[in-house]
Design a protein around this motif. Structure first.
Motif, PDB file in Angstrom:
ATOM      1  N   PHE A 130       0.952   5.606  11.861  1.00 30.54           N
ATOM      2  CA  PHE A 130       1.144   5.125  10.480  1.00 30.54           C
ATOM      3  C   PHE A 130       1.562   6.324   9.626  1.00 30.54           C
ATOM      4  O   PHE A 130       0.795   6.886   8.878  1.00 30.54           O
ATOM      5  CB  PHE A 130      -0.161   4.516   9.964  1.00 30.54           C
ATOM      6  N   TYR A 131       2.841   6.679   9.739  1.00 32.13           N
ATOM      7  CA  TYR A 131       3.363   7.935   9.204  1.00 32.13           C
ATOM      8  C   TYR A 131       3.774   7.772   7.744  1.00 32.13           C
ATOM      9  O   TYR A 131       4.942   7.620   7.407  1.00 32.13           O
ATOM     10  CB  TYR A 131       4.545   8.373  10.059  1.00 32.13           C
ATOM     11  N   THR A 132       2.778   7.809   6.876  1.00 34.97           N
ATOM     12  CA  THR A 132       3.019   7.731   5.441  1.00 34.97           C
ATOM     13  C   THR A 132       1.793   8.271   4.716  1.00 34.97           C
ATOM     14  O   THR A 132       0.731   8.436   5.317  1.00 34.97           O
ATOM     15  CB  THR A 132       3.305   6.280   4.993  1.00 34.97           C
ATOM     16  N   GLY A 133       1.934   8.565   3.429  1.00 34.43           N
ATOM     17  CA  GLY A 133       0.813   9.013   2.621  1.00 34.43           C
ATOM     18  C   GLY A 133       0.115  10.233   3.188  1.00 34.43           C
ATOM     19  O   GLY A 133       0.734  11.167   3.703  1.00 34.43           O
ATOM     20  N   SER A 134      -1.212  10.231   3.127  1.00 34.47           N
ATOM     21  CA  SER A 134      -1.975  11.386   3.614  1.00 34.47           C
ATOM     22  C   SER A 134      -1.875  11.531   5.122  1.00 34.47           C
ATOM     23  O   SER A 134      -2.004  12.644   5.648  1.00 34.47           O
ATOM     24  CB  SER A 134      -3.445  11.257   3.191  1.00 34.47           C
ATOM     25  N   HIS A 135      -1.630  10.429   5.839  1.00 35.87           N
ATOM     26  CA  HIS A 135      -1.448  10.516   7.294  1.00 35.87           C
ATOM     27  C   HIS A 135      -0.217  11.366   7.608  1.00 35.87           C
ATOM     28  O   HIS A 135      -0.237  12.219   8.494  1.00 35.87           O
ATOM     29  CB  HIS A 135      -1.281   9.113   7.892  1.00 35.87           C
ATOM     30  N   ARG A 136       0.842  11.118   6.886  1.00 36.70           N
ATOM     31  CA  ARG A 136       2.064  11.906   7.067  1.00 36.70           C
ATOM     32  C   ARG A 136       1.857  13.348   6.606  1.00 36.70           C
ATOM     33  O   ARG A 136       2.301  14.297   7.251  1.00 36.70           O
ATOM     34  CB  ARG A 136       3.209  11.254   6.293  1.00 36.70           C
ATOM     35  N   LYS A 193       3.173  -2.057   7.893  1.00 34.04           N
ATOM     36  CA  LYS A 193       2.458  -3.053   8.696  1.00 34.04           C
ATOM     37  C   LYS A 193       1.269  -2.423   9.420  1.00 34.04           C
ATOM     38  O   LYS A 193       1.143  -2.475  10.644  1.00 34.04           O
ATOM     39  CB  LYS A 193       3.408  -3.724   9.688  1.00 34.04           C
ATOM     40  N   TRP A 194       0.351  -1.872   8.646  1.00 34.18           N
ATOM     41  CA  TRP A 194      -0.796  -1.157   9.208  1.00 34.18           C
ATOM     42  C   TRP A 194      -1.556  -1.986  10.242  1.00 34.18           C
ATOM     43  O   TRP A 194      -1.889  -1.459  11.328  1.00 34.18           O
ATOM     44  CB  TRP A 194      -1.746  -0.710   8.089  1.00 34.18           C
ATOM     45  N   PRO A 195      -1.885  -3.257   9.999  1.00 34.98           N
ATOM     46  CA  PRO A 195      -2.657  -4.008  11.004  1.00 34.98           C
ATOM     47  C   PRO A 195      -1.982  -4.044  12.365  1.00 34.98           C
ATOM     48  O   PRO A 195      -2.653  -3.928  13.401  1.00 34.98           O
ATOM     49  CB  PRO A 195      -2.772  -5.412  10.391  1.00 34.98           C
ATOM     50  N   TRP A 196      -0.662  -4.163  12.379  1.00 34.04           N
ATOM     51  CA  TRP A 196       0.041  -4.226  13.647  1.00 34.04           C
ATOM     52  C   TRP A 196       0.152  -2.853  14.303  1.00 34.04           C
ATOM     53  O   TRP A 196       0.180  -2.737  15.528  1.00 34.04           O
ATOM     54  CB  TRP A 196       1.421  -4.865  13.465  1.00 34.04           C
ATOM     55  N   ARG A 197       0.178  -1.798  13.503  1.00 31.41           N
ATOM     56  CA  ARG A 197       0.144  -0.457  14.082  1.00 31.41           C
ATOM     57  C   ARG A 197      -1.200  -0.248  14.799  1.00 31.41           C
ATOM     58  O   ARG A 197      -1.263   0.285  15.903  1.00 31.41           O
ATOM     59  CB  ARG A 197       0.319   0.617  13.002  1.00 31.41           C
ATOM     60  N   ALA A 198      -2.279  -0.683  14.156  1.00 35.15           N
ATOM     61  CA  ALA A 198      -3.606  -0.512  14.749  1.00 35.15           C
ATOM     62  C   ALA A 198      -3.764  -1.342  16.019  1.00 35.15           C
ATOM     63  O   ALA A 198      -4.436  -0.927  16.963  1.00 35.15           O
ATOM     64  CB  ALA A 198      -4.682  -0.879  13.734  1.00 35.15           C
TER      65      ALA A 198
END
Length: 484
Positions: A10-16, A38-43
């Motif tokens: 999930f390459y965005t925000g603080s994760h990125r 689509k965070w739920p589908w990434r997880a």
């Protein structure tokens, strides 16, 4: 030799932000990403996709991934990675994530928390960005697993705790005076570090691999030829993620919720306004050589921003969070409405990323507070974002879900006085001076600041943000990768 594999589904925000820092600072590192949508589908599904795209011929000794990834699934699908030193990083945990009660099925999705428990069990080191994050995860495992109808496992928290540690998020703070901090930019020209494209590739994995320097230069050149990135009061920052062509184009499109403020102001009376207007139309990107960093600067801006912050008559409030329900925007805007109805004079900047489902309160507040709005929506250029924080007086959080709070700490570093709720991670980071217990207390504090903005501007924030900087935390992160 590339010995460290960094994975972010999930390459965005603080994760990125974390992965960019690590990839630029950790020698011999490779970064594999999936787009921050689509965070739920990434997880749920990232492990399968990544197992097919991580090269099978490698020399990886350490795997570092955020807890969005189901580490257990990835290792099962890629047994060649089983012998690596596996480090799992928790930006947040799903055992305490607040559900949306207005939905037809408000119950918590069991799978997300269950995946994180499995990932922690198979990892060698489990890292949390705060003590609050660690203790709420470990302390809720037993109650969380009570949702299972039978065959409930026991003593999992004890198994996991011994390999847990708290390591704060390492922030590359910008300079307070607005000067470019070269260390905050991802280094260019690193021949041993590369970014792997997590999108499907053809016959050869390495067809879609280019150095981060080459990609950054390419996107910078493309950006100079495009006006699509000019949105609101900000300009588009070149993307550093390696994605498919369609995904890269999406990075350049205006975010939702910005159309109302996309037109530049026609009149610019004061000197400060003229400087800002000129900055909107003069974006300096230095890509002359591969060995230099991207620079976004205007020598006049930092002094003008300081002058505006000190001399402006009205208090400037900033809310720099994701536009999602767990950040509790309803409570924030209720307080803003109270200030407006009380006749308080204030300026308001509502920043932060937006995703597919934006809470309706943002559209309502945009109309109801239009006479107070200074900036509205995502600031695509990081330097524009920092400049808003430099200009603001007070940063507010109303979150119901927060395990660290990079945005608030960045704002504090750039001179904002924090007002945050007395819950979640905030008592771990801030003294009582900055904590409020009820929304009414927040309203009263802000009303006092609106009436006496000059008093607030001379208040000292009781927090040393440098303790959360990369410079201070670097050695502890290097230890994770067995680098001395």
């Amino acid at each position: 030799m590339t010995s460290v594999l960094l994975i972010e589904p999930f390459y965005t925000g603080s994760h990125r932000q974390l992965m960019d820092v690590l990839q630029s600072e950790i020698p011999g590192s490779a970064l594999v990403t999936m787009s921050g949508k689509k965070w739920p589908w990434r997880a749920r599904t990232a492990a399968l996709h990544l197992s097919q795209n991580i090269p099978r011929q490698h020399s990886f000794r350490t795997v570092f991934a955020s807890s969005v990834l189901n580490m257990a699934e990835l290792i099962a699908l890629r047994p060649d990675l089983a012998s690596t030193h596996k480090v799992l990083y928790f930006h947040e945990n799903q055992l305490t994530y607040p559900v949306q009660v207005h939905k037809q099925r408000p119950e918590r999705d069991f799978q997300f928390g269950y995946n994180q428990i499995l990932s922690a069990l198979v990892s060698d080191v489990v890292v949390f960005n705060s003590s609050y994050n660690m203790e709420t995860f470990l302390g809720n495992i037993n109650s969380f697993l009570k949702q299972m109808q039978e065959y409930r496992p026991k003593h999992l928290a004890d198994q996991i705790r011994d390999k847990c540690r708290v390591l704060h998020f390492p922030i590359m703070f910008p300079d307070r005076d607005g000067a470019v901090n070269e260390k905050s930019n991802v280094e260019k020209g690193r021949t041993k570090d590369f970014c792997l494209n997590s999108c499907p590739v053809k016959s050869n994995h390495f067809e879609s691999i280019m150095s981060s320097a080459e990609h950054e230069e390419q996107t910078c050149n493309n950006n100079k030829q495009s006006n699509e990135g000019v949105i609101s009061d900000s300009l588009s920052m070149p993307c550093t993620c390696i994605q498919s062509d369609s995904a890269s184009k999406d990075c350049m499109k205006p975010r939702s919720g910005l159309a109302e403020h996309s037109q530049p102001k026609q009149e610019h009376g004061s000197t400060e306004e003229k400087v800002l207007h000129e900055m909107e139309n003069n974006f300096c990107v230095n890509t002359d050589t591969l060995g230099t960093s991207v620079e976004l600067h205007d020598d006049r801006y930092s002094s003008s921003a300081k002058k505006m912050k000190v001399e402006h008559q009205f208090l400037h409030i900033v809310w720099p969070h994701r536009w999602e329900h767990d950040k509790n925007p309803e409570a924030f805007f209720r307080v803003m409405y109270q200030l407006r109805d009380a006749g308080c004079q204030f300026r308001l900047s509502v920043l932060g990323e937006q995703y597919t489902d934006v809470p309706v309160i943002f559209e309502e507040a945009n109309a109801a507070l239009k006479n107070h709005i200074e900036h509205w929506g995502y600031q695509a250029c990081k330097e524009d974002y920092y400049n808003v924080l430099r200009e603001a007086d007070v940063v507010v959080s109303t979150a119901n879900h927060e395990f660290f709070g990079v945005a608030v700490l960045e704002a504090v570093h750039l001179g904002c006085f924090p007002l945050v709720p007395n819950r979640l991670v905030y008592p771990e980071l801030f003294t009582k001076t900055h904590l409020y217990n009820t929304d009414n207390q927040l309203f009263k504090e802000l009303r006092n600041f609106c009436n006496n903005p000059h008093v607030l501007r001379h208040k000292q924030t009781q927090l040393n943000t440098e303790q959360y900087s990369w410079d201070v935390l670097k050695s502890r992160y290097l230890d994770l990768f067995h680098i001395t």
